[in-house]
Design a protein around this motif. Structure first.
Motif, PDB file in Angstrom:
ATOM      1  N   TRP A  17      22.135   2.790  14.732  1.00 24.19           N
ATOM      2  CA  TRP A  17      20.682   2.921  14.685  1.00 24.19           C
ATOM      3  C   TRP A  17      20.147   3.399  16.026  1.00 24.19           C
ATOM      4  N   THR A  18      19.622   4.597  16.008  1.00 23.04           N
ATOM      5  CA  THR A  18      18.988   5.231  17.153  1.00 23.04           C
ATOM      6  C   THR A  18      17.588   5.659  16.713  1.00 23.04           C
ATOM      7  N   PRO A  19      16.715   6.046  17.641  1.00 20.76           N
ATOM      8  CA  PRO A  19      15.397   6.548  17.195  1.00 20.76           C
ATOM      9  C   PRO A  19      15.506   7.669  16.170  1.00 20.76           C
ATOM     10  N   GLU A  20      16.528   8.509  16.322  1.00 22.59           N
ATOM     11  CA  GLU A  20      16.691   9.621  15.387  1.00 22.59           C
ATOM     12  C   GLU A  20      17.136   9.129  14.012  1.00 22.59           C
ATOM     13  N   SER A  21      18.108   8.221  13.961  1.00 24.75           N
ATOM     14  CA  SER A  21      18.577   7.741  12.656  1.00 24.75           C
ATOM     15  C   SER A  21      17.528   6.855  11.985  1.00 24.75           C
ATOM     16  N   ILE A  22      16.747   6.130  12.778  1.00 24.31           N
ATOM     17  CA  ILE A  22      15.658   5.318  12.200  1.00 24.31           C
ATOM     18  C   ILE A  22      14.644   6.228  11.513  1.00 24.31           C
ATOM     19  N   LYS A  23      14.272   7.325  12.176  1.00 23.13           N
ATOM     20  CA  LYS A  23      13.321   8.256  11.586  1.00 23.13           C
ATOM     21  C   LYS A  23      13.913   8.926  10.346  1.00 23.13           C
ATOM     22  N   LYS A  24      15.204   9.244  10.407  1.00 23.98           N
ATOM     23  CA  LYS A  24      15.854   9.867   9.256  1.00 23.98           C
ATOM     24  C   LYS A  24      15.864   8.910   8.060  1.00 23.98           C
ATOM     25  N   ALA A  25      16.123   7.620   8.331  1.00 27.39           N
ATOM     26  CA  ALA A  25      16.131   6.627   7.248  1.00 27.39           C
ATOM     27  C   ALA A  25      14.731   6.474   6.650  1.00 27.39           C
ATOM     28  N   GLU A  26      13.704   6.463   7.500  1.00 25.54           N
ATOM     29  CA  GLU A  26      12.327   6.342   7.007  1.00 25.54           C
ATOM     30  C   GLU A  26      11.980   7.534   6.113  1.00 25.54           C
ATOM     31  N   ASN A  27      12.333   8.739   6.551  1.00 29.19           N
ATOM     32  CA  ASN A  27      12.047   9.931   5.753  1.00 29.19           C
ATOM     33  C   ASN A  27      12.815   9.904   4.440  1.00 29.19           C
ATOM     34  N   ALA A  28      14.066   9.443   4.487  1.00 32.43           N
ATOM     35  CA  ALA A  28      14.877   9.391   3.270  1.00 32.43           C
ATOM     36  C   ALA A  28      14.296   8.399   2.265  1.00 32.43           C
ATOM     37  N   CYS A  29      13.825   7.257   2.753  1.00 30.40           N
ATOM     38  CA  CYS A  29      13.211   6.267   1.856  1.00 30.40           C
ATOM     39  C   CYS A  29      11.946   6.820   1.206  1.00 30.40           C
ATOM     40  N   LYS A  30      11.224   7.668   1.919  1.00 34.23           N
ATOM     41  CA  LYS A  30      10.018   8.269   1.358  1.00 34.23           C
ATOM     42  C   LYS A  30      10.356   9.388   0.375  1.00 34.23           C
ATOM     43  N   GLU A  31      11.411  10.160   0.665  1.00 30.41           N
ATOM     44  CA  GLU A  31      11.778  11.297  -0.180  1.00 30.41           C
ATOM     45  C   GLU A  31      12.542  10.884  -1.426  1.00 30.41           C
ATOM     46  N   ALA A  32      13.181   9.715  -1.396  1.00 31.10           N
ATOM     47  CA  ALA A  32      14.030   9.282  -2.506  1.00 31.10           C
ATOM     48  C   ALA A  32      13.193   8.990  -3.744  1.00 31.10           C
ATOM     49  N   GLN A  33      13.800   9.182  -4.900  1.00 32.51           N
ATOM     50  CA  GLN A  33      13.134   8.781  -6.138  1.00 32.51           C
ATOM     51  C   GLN A  33      12.953   7.261  -6.147  1.00 32.51           C
ATOM     52  N   GLN A  34      11.789   6.827  -6.607  1.00 27.19           N
ATOM     53  CA  GLN A  34      11.510   5.394  -6.681  1.00 27.19           C
ATOM     54  C   GLN A  34      11.731   4.880  -8.106  1.00 27.19           C
ATOM     55  N   THR A  35      12.368   3.722  -8.198  1.00 26.21           N
ATOM     56  CA  THR A  35      12.391   2.970  -9.448  1.00 26.21           C
ATOM     57  C   THR A  35      11.212   2.020  -9.440  1.00 26.21           C
ATOM     58  N   VAL A  36      10.415   2.053 -10.497  1.00 30.66           N
ATOM     59  CA  VAL A  36       9.219   1.218 -10.609  1.00 30.66           C
ATOM     60  C   VAL A  36       9.483   0.132 -11.656  1.00 30.66           C
ATOM     61  N   ILE A  37       9.331  -1.118 -11.258  1.00 33.81           N
ATOM     62  CA  ILE A  37       9.565  -2.262 -12.143  1.00 33.81           C
ATOM     63  C   ILE A  37       8.220  -2.894 -12.489  1.00 33.81           C
ATOM     64  N   ILE A  38       7.909  -2.952 -13.770  1.00 35.94           N
ATOM     65  CA  ILE A  38       6.644  -3.507 -14.248  1.00 35.94           C
ATOM     66  C   ILE A  38       6.956  -4.750 -15.069  1.00 35.94           C
ATOM     67  N   LYS A  39       6.240  -5.834 -14.794  1.00 36.06           N
ATOM     68  CA  LYS A  39       6.515  -7.106 -15.458  1.00 36.06           C
ATOM     69  C   LYS A  39       5.206  -7.695 -15.984  1.00 36.06           C
ATOM     70  N   THR A  40       5.283  -8.360 -17.157  1.00 32.39           N
ATOM     71  CA  THR A  40       4.109  -8.999 -17.745  1.00 32.39           C
ATOM     72  C   THR A  40       4.203 -10.514 -17.602  1.00 32.39           C
ATOM     73  N   ILE A  41       3.119 -11.200 -17.956  1.00 28.46           N
ATOM     74  CA  ILE A  41       3.080 -12.659 -17.895  1.00 28.46           C
ATOM     75  C   ILE A  41       4.141 -13.290 -18.793  1.00 28.46           C
ATOM     76  N   ASP A  42       4.534 -12.589 -19.862  1.00 31.65           N
ATOM     77  CA  ASP A  42       5.549 -13.108 -20.784  1.00 31.65           C
ATOM     78  C   ASP A  42       6.956 -12.668 -20.402  1.00 31.65           C
ATOM     79  N   GLU A  43       7.119 -12.190 -19.158  1.00 33.66           N
ATOM     80  CA  GLU A  43       8.423 -11.800 -18.615  1.00 33.66           C
ATOM     81  C   GLU A  43       9.003 -10.550 -19.276  1.00 33.66           C
ATOM     82  N   LEU A  44       8.162  -9.767 -19.950  1.00 31.85           N
ATOM     83  CA  LEU A  44       8.600  -8.470 -20.446  1.00 31.85           C
ATOM     84  C   LEU A  44       8.706  -7.521 -19.270  1.00 31.85           C
TER      85      LEU A  44
END
Length: 617
Positions: free
Chosen positions: A512-539
């Motif tokens: 972990w260097t300033p360069e790799s930290i910035k690269k990781a931040e950019n990668a987390c932003k560019e990556a596809q996100q999985t979105v998890i949605i939950k209801t009161i009934d645990e659906l």
């Protein structure tokens, strides 16, 4: 010519003894707080949101000078401090200053604080003044809707000099939109406590204790309209947060008290937050048209009470009976409210590199599935309040709304987040979220004091990135959170992995260097996100999406000083505006030079002034 003449008369008045006198009337200031542990430094304040003017009154148990201002998180150097007092000969002194370093005061070239009163008696020195939210003087810190670190200082004599033993910094949310006194308190109010009973706090650093409790049993519909923490004395520093989750009425619930996220998964049931408290918070009352519905067949009958203990000193033999006190009434409000939890799905994917000056995490919510998961049309969500939550590394959070691929607004944010001040806050206006909108939470962390990875998790030394939106009308969705494709992130950092578990383990292999930290931040932003949605009934339903850019919130124009000198280089790129002719006080509008007129009136000089002006002078 009236205001310049009044200014000259003010100077003359301040040069005469005024010990024990007030400068003009003292309208009520709605908010107040002690700033020190011994209750010797007391602050009152109020503000005019439209005119962007705030008024402070500082009362200190001293016969010397007093000072009040704003500073930043890391150092008092650069902080501003308005200084004043009454000298031994009875003359008032008052000045807008700043700290050149931790200990040295210097007067600002632009005097942007307006004195409204300065007195000294046998016990206290009291100073009242107003100032713009944002002046054109770069030495003045902005007053914003973020957490503000208020700086107070005083001395035992009339020589302003910083003494660290008499200097205090306290985080305060100054621009509170709604004051509890402005809200209705129904006469038929009933109080009910949801609490844990005589629980022996383990000697572990982190404990999540959960139990299931019934909501008040009522024969007809009622509304909960207020809640507050119920903390056992001496345990306040150990209780980190308390959450109340509504349970679906079909849930089979366990009995007793156990680890919320331990061996028995039943103790993690129920995930729809209805109220919550965290460190530094106090009571919260919903707007007069909103409440939590109880007593109908569609309302939850049971809740899960979750209390997070942080026993970092591993103290033995501590028993606790903390919880949440709710206030409810049969006098019904117009809307049934709910709470929507947004942010980064806490584990196992969330990570923050060590030694990071700044690292951003993102959690996406897509509302397009809300109607499907409710099995009915979902009305527009009207958001009126929010609660922000990270742990110790958190420095800033914001929730952003998008519609049809375009950023609509920043719903809420705090660029000066303080772990020790987590409270439910009102929005200045109600935000409408329509089906299909996307909601993005961004959290910014700093880990300069850490030499190993920080992972998302329940412990205070782990991290979270959560925003709770208080809204109406209630629907069944309890949470909507996202996390990045960790395999993509690992590949961007040069690590060969084939599944998510390998991806998380590979983070420990990265240098972990300033360069790799910035690269990781950019990668987390560019990556596809999985979105998890939950209801009161645990659906639970999953979907995917992508993080969009966040357009920064522009700073508004600064308020040009009405006195002193503003240098050309002090005028910021956002521009500046002249001081308004009319400013609203805590309860009524006043002209910019009215405090001077009321001063003269208080000293019996106003009639002389009018006669002089009529004579043509």
């Amino acid at each position: 010519m009236a205001c310049p003449l009044l200014s000259w008369l003010l100077f003359t008045a301040l040069a005469t003894p005024s010990q024990g006198d007030r400068l003009g009337p003292t309208p009520h200031l709605r908010y107040s707080r002690f700033l020190d542990a011994s209750n010797a430094v007391f602050l009152r304040w109020d503000f005019d949101f439209e005119a962007e003017i705030i008024t402070f009154e500082l009362q200190v148990r001293t016969a010397g000078w007093v000072g009040l201002g704003v500073t930043n998180r890391y150092s008092r150097a650069g902080g501003d401090l308005v200084v004043g007092g009454v000298s031994p000969d009875g003359n008032v002194y008052f000045s807008d200053q700043h700290l050149v370093d931790e200990d040295t005061l210097e007067e600002d070239g632009s005097q942007d604080a307006e004195l409204q009163g300065l007195t000294e008696d046998a016990v206290y020195t009291t100073m009242r003044f107003s100032r713009p939210f944002r002046s054109c003087d770069p030495h003045d810190q902005d007053i914003t809707s973020d957490t503000v670190r208020v700086l107070a200082a005083y001395g035992l004599d009339d020589t302003p000099k910083i003494d660290r033993e008499r200097t205090f910094v306290k985080s305060i949310f100054l621009l509170q939109i709604v004051h509890p006194d402005d809200l209705d308190a129904p006469e038929d109010t009933i109080i009910h406590d949801l609490e844990i009973t005589d629980f022996l706090i383990p000697e572990d650093d982190t404990t999540y204790a959960c139990t299931f409790l019934p909501l008040p049993i009522v024969s007809k519909k009622h509304h909960i309209y207020k809640f507050e923490p119920k903390l056992v004395q001496h345990n306040e520093t150990i209780v980190h947060h308390i959450l109340v989750y509504a349970c679906g009425n079909a849930s089979a619930l366990p009995t007793g008290i156990s680890d919320c996220y331990g061996a028995d998964p039943a103790f993690s049931l129920c995930s729809q937050v209805i109220v919550g408290w965290a460190v530094g918070g106090a009571s919260y009352q919903f707007p007069d048209d909103v409440g939590i519905s109880i007593g109908t067949p569609l309302d939850p009958q049971w809740i899960r009470l979750e209390i997070h203990y942080s026993n970092f000193h591993n103290l033995p033999g501590l028993y606790d009976s903390s919880g949440i006190r709710v206030y409810y009434t049969a006098h019904l409000r117009k809307f049934d409210m709910g709470v929507l939890q947004l942010g980064v799905f806490t584990f196992p994917i969330h990570f923050i590199p060590p030694s990071a000056e700044s690292f951003r995490s993102y959690g996406l919510c897509k509302t397009e599935k809300f109607e499907e998961m409710n099995r009915a049309p979902v009305p527009d969500i009207q958001v009126f309040g929010y609660l922000l939550h990270t742990h110790l590394a958190g420095r800033a959070l914001q929730a952003v709304q998008y519609r049809n691929g375009t950023q609509l607004r920043v719903i809420c944010k705090d660029d000066a987040y303080d772990f020790n001040l987590q409270e439910t806050r009102d929005l200045p206006y109600r935000v409408v979220i329509k089906p299909g909108d996307e909601l993005l939470v961004e959290c910014r962390y700093q880990t300069l004091d850490r030499d190993s990875l920080t992972f998302g998790g329940p412990s205070t030394i782990n991290e979270m990135c959560l925003v709770f939106l208080f809204y109406y009308p209630r629907n069944n969705v309890s949470s909507c959170q996202g996390y990045p494709d960790i395999i993509y992130v690992a590949h961007e950092l040069g690590e060969e992995v084939s599944d998510s578990m390998e991806g998380m383990m590979a983070m420990s292999n990265v240098e972990w260097t300033p360069e790799s930290i910035k690269k990781a931040e950019n990668a987390c932003k560019e990556a596809q996100q999985t979105v998890i949605i939950k209801t009161i009934d645990e659906l639970v339903e999953n979907t995917t999406g992508w993080i969009q850019d966040i357009n920064p919130t522009p700073r508004g124009p600064c308020l040009e000083s009405s006195g002193g000198k503003v240098e050309p280089q002090d005028k910021t790129p956002a521009g500046f505006r002249a001081a308004p002719r009319v400013l609203s006080g805590s309860s009524s509008a006043t002209l910019r030079c009215l405090p001077l007129a009321t001063l003269l009136f208080g000293q019996g000089a106003l009639s002389w002034l009018l006669a002089t002006l009529q004579a043509g002078i």
